[in-house]
Scaffold this motif. Structure first.
Motif: not given
Length: 718
Positions: A425-439
């Motif tokens: 129920g809180g805020l979620l931040i995926i760190a370094g997202y672009w380099f792991q999932y959408n380069m």
């Protein structure tokens, strides 16, 4: 009661500037005559007057009409002339532009105190007053085309005899007007950004205003200008508007108090149903289909279309706003905003940004006064139907997933994906997202923005690379925060957190990491993929430093790579703080010196400020290398003692990034839901293209190979 004065008809076209605003020995034609060579004109001959009268033309005084040799009186019909009018050569021919064909000459118009170049085609202009019109201009069916004595042409000028309160300001970045700036021709987003900052420094703010006042004359009596080959048709009102050459105006409702810059190789166009007031439009712009723009600056090669509303805003170059509303915003270059969405919150957006459909920023008031502000670094991407609250601030390349965010957010971590966490129920931040999932997306956008930079005059060195001094600083800050938050998660300090993140054994540990100070709410903020992001960020700094070393070697082919490295290390200063001035990155120390020079009057014109940008652009490549080395030494101080290991890691990272580009794009071809749209894989390829033919992927592979070859060359000859 409306005040309507009656004056002698003989005065119509004269007294444009009244005597009380003229200096000794000046006439009302002072500024008009600076644009024309009177010696080229002569008065009409008696025969020409007879022909003009036979063609149903009228003049209060035929002696006030002046013409060039080559003037053909047969090509002037059913016109009324008042004041001094000069007409150039008229040949028996017609002009054609986009299937509009008009005979050369002046027809069915009322003309007051205006000048015409050669071979113009003017027809059915109900009122044409105090304009100077270039060669081969075509004007058809305009209700009013006029200039007033106090015309400002979109600039924030106060003319002689006017009160200060009528000065036009752009209320950028804060809807209270607390960051307002005065617009002027040639204003760059860097100028506007500088002015919006340091509002407590009254001396500096006064300096910016003085720079602007020095740009323009406060005198009255400037005539409107229409450049060569400009075409205007089927338009309602054009008042106090300057236009460059080769502009194209069709079907606009109202254009008032504007400068429209246009060049032969960068034509500006304005289309149907537009109402545009108090603005400056730079070259190569396109404005079409019901646009409403008031108090604005549009930088070169930008577009407004499909009912867009731009109010109290500055839109940077190579940008598009369509179908939506933008208020009180300063937007740096390369911004895309389509579909229906709103920047209702005052904003400073630092470029390379994209607003998805349904996104609404700052629409709900959460204070007792006017809305606050939104500030973002480069690469801001709010997703579908995102609702954000002011005051929020985001680091570079933040992607926000669909959802309503109930409180202010301050995320200092670059390359993040933010979303609502359904589990907690809180805020979620995926760190370094672009380099792991959408380069693919982040790399392609950096390439796309550079490739699509249409500016004829590249007067700012725009940084489009996702690895640059601003993101290096943010990466270093993010790694420190990771250490702190991991230390909290394991019940220890930041040093222990750093040791945990450096231990390969923890790569697959599912440690719950909670961030503090991110969201102004009681709900928690969870940061995912911290270990992986920490490692990737470190690898990126290895790659970035090596990449800039290669670029420095390319700029200095006569010097040995190792000599360049040592030379840079010797003079390198740890420039960790940089300012993004309108898309150009400049060390904060240099910007501070600029501000001091403005305060102490060493800089007195905006042209000197622009010279500063150019000077900084020249030294930026070397500073970027210095900064990249400093970033590397922050995370791997042993790198200079083991250069081969550093370069090997850089090559590994380059391969990782290139593989990520292809892998993230490949997912679109393997998605069963996407495949469901097609009968088979062959049909998918026929519709969306063969993955193996993707130009950007192939180009990325070539770039990686070239990088590796240059690294090998460095290792051989270093």
């Amino acid at each position: 009661m409306n005040r309507i004065d009656k004056k002698p008809l003989a005065q119509l076209g004269f007294d444009f500037v009244t005597e009380n605003f003229l200096k000794a020995n000046e006439t009302e034609f002072k500024h008009r005559n600076t644009h024309i060579n009177q010696s080229l004109y002569r008065q009409l001959q008696a025969r020409e007057i007879s022909i003009l009268e036979a063609n149903l033309n009228e003049a209060e005084n035929w002696k006030d009409l002046w013409v060039k040799d080559g003037f053909n009186p047969y090509l002037v019909k059913n016109c009324r002339f008042f004041g001094i009018v000069r007409i150039g050569k008229l040949e028996s021919c017609y002009l054609e532009f986009k299937n509009l064909r008009m005979p050369v000459g002046l027809y069915n118009s009322t003309i007051i105190s205006s000048d015409f170049g050669d071979n113009v085609a003017i027809d059915r202009v109900n009122l044409l007053s105090h304009y100077q019109i270039g060669n081969e201009v075509m004007i058809l069916q305009v209700n009013e085309l006029a200039t007033t004595p106090t015309a400002k042409f979109g600039n924030g000028i106060v003319k002689d005899g006017e009160e200060e309160r009528i000065r036009i300001w752009l209320e950028l970045g804060n809807e209270n007007g607390g960051r307002k700036v005065v617009p002027f021709i040639g204003m760059r987003p860097a100028d506007a950004f500088l002015w919006t900052q340091d509002r407590e420094d009254k001396e500096l703010q006064a300096g910016y205003l003085n720079l602007t006042k020095a740009e323009f004359s406060s005198e009255r009596g400037f005539y409107g200008q229409i450049g060569d080959r400009t075409v205007i048709k089927n338009t309602g009102i054009i008042k106090d508007v300057n236009m460059g050459s080769d502009a194209y105006i069709k079907g606009a409702n109202k254009l008032k108090n504007l400068t429209i810059i246009s060049y032969p190789n960068a034509s500006t166009q304005i289309g149907e149903g537009c109402e545009i007031v108090n603005g400056i439009i730079h070259e190569g712009c396109r404005i079409f289909y019901g646009v409403k723009a008031v108090r604005f600056i549009l930088e070169a090669h930008s577009q407004l279309k499909y009912g867009a509303r731009l109010i109290n805003s500055f839109l940077g170059s190579n940008s598009t706003i369509s179908c939506c509303e933008v208020l009180n915003s300063l937007i740096f270059p390369a911004h895309e905003q389509h579909h229906n969405n709103s920047f209702l919150c005052a904003s400073i957006i630092k470029g390379q940004s994209n607003m998805a459909a349904g996104a609404t920023l700052g629409s709900n008031h959460n204070s007792r006064g006017a809305d606050g502000e939104l500030q973002t670094g480069r690469g801001f991407w709010p997703g579908l139907s995102v609702a954000l609250k002011h005051n929020s601030k985001f680091a570079s390349f933040n992607l926000i997933s669909k959802g309503n965010y109930p409180a202010e957010i301050h995320n200092p971590m670059p390359f993040s994906l933010l979303g609502n966490d359904d589990q907690t129920g809180g805020l979620l931040i995926i760190a370094g997202y672009w380099f792991q999932y959408n380069m693919y997306a982040i790399a392609r956008n950096a390439w796309k923005f550079a490739a699509r930079d249409q500016r004829v005059e590249k007067n700012m060195l725009l940084e489009f690379d996702y690895l640059a001094p601003d993101t290096v600083s943010e990466i270093l800050q993010a790694r420190e925060l990771f250490c702190q938050w991991v230390g909290d998660a394991i019940g220890k300090d930041a040093a222990a957190g750093k040791a945990w993140l450096a231990n390969p054994a923890n790569e697959h540990e599912n440690l719950a990491v909670w961030a503090t100070g991110i969201e102004n709410t009681k709900r928690k903020t969870r940061v995912a993929k911290v270990y992986r992001a920490y490692q990737i960020f470190g690898d990126l700094l290895h790659y970035h430093a090596a990449k800039e070393w290669v670029a420095t070697c390319d700029r200095n082919p006569s010097q040995k790579p190792l000599d360049l490295l040592h030379k840079t290390m010797e003079k390198a200063t740890a420039i960790q703080t940089w300012d993004n001035l309108g898309g150009q990155l400049i060390p904060s120390g240099a910007v501070l010196e600029l501000k001091n020079s403005i305060k102490n009057s060493q800089i007195t014109r905006w042209s000197q400020v622009h010279d500063f940008y150019e000077t900084q652009a020249k030294v930026y490549p070397d500073q970027k290398f210095e900064n990249a080395l400093n970033g590397l030494l922050k995370v791997a101080p042993e790198s200079m003692d083991n250069i081969p290991a550093w370069l090997n890691k850089a090559v590994e990272t380059a391969r990782f990034l290139t593989a990520g580009i292809e892998k993230s794009r490949e997912k679109d071809y393997q998605d069963p839901f996407r495949l469901a749209m097609f009968g088979n894989a062959q049909e998918l390829e026929a519709v969306v293209g063969d993955l193996n033919d993707n130009e950007f992927i192939q180009q990325s592979k070539v770039s990686q190979q070239i990088f590796e070859e240059k690294i090998k060359a460095i290792q051989v000859i270093r």
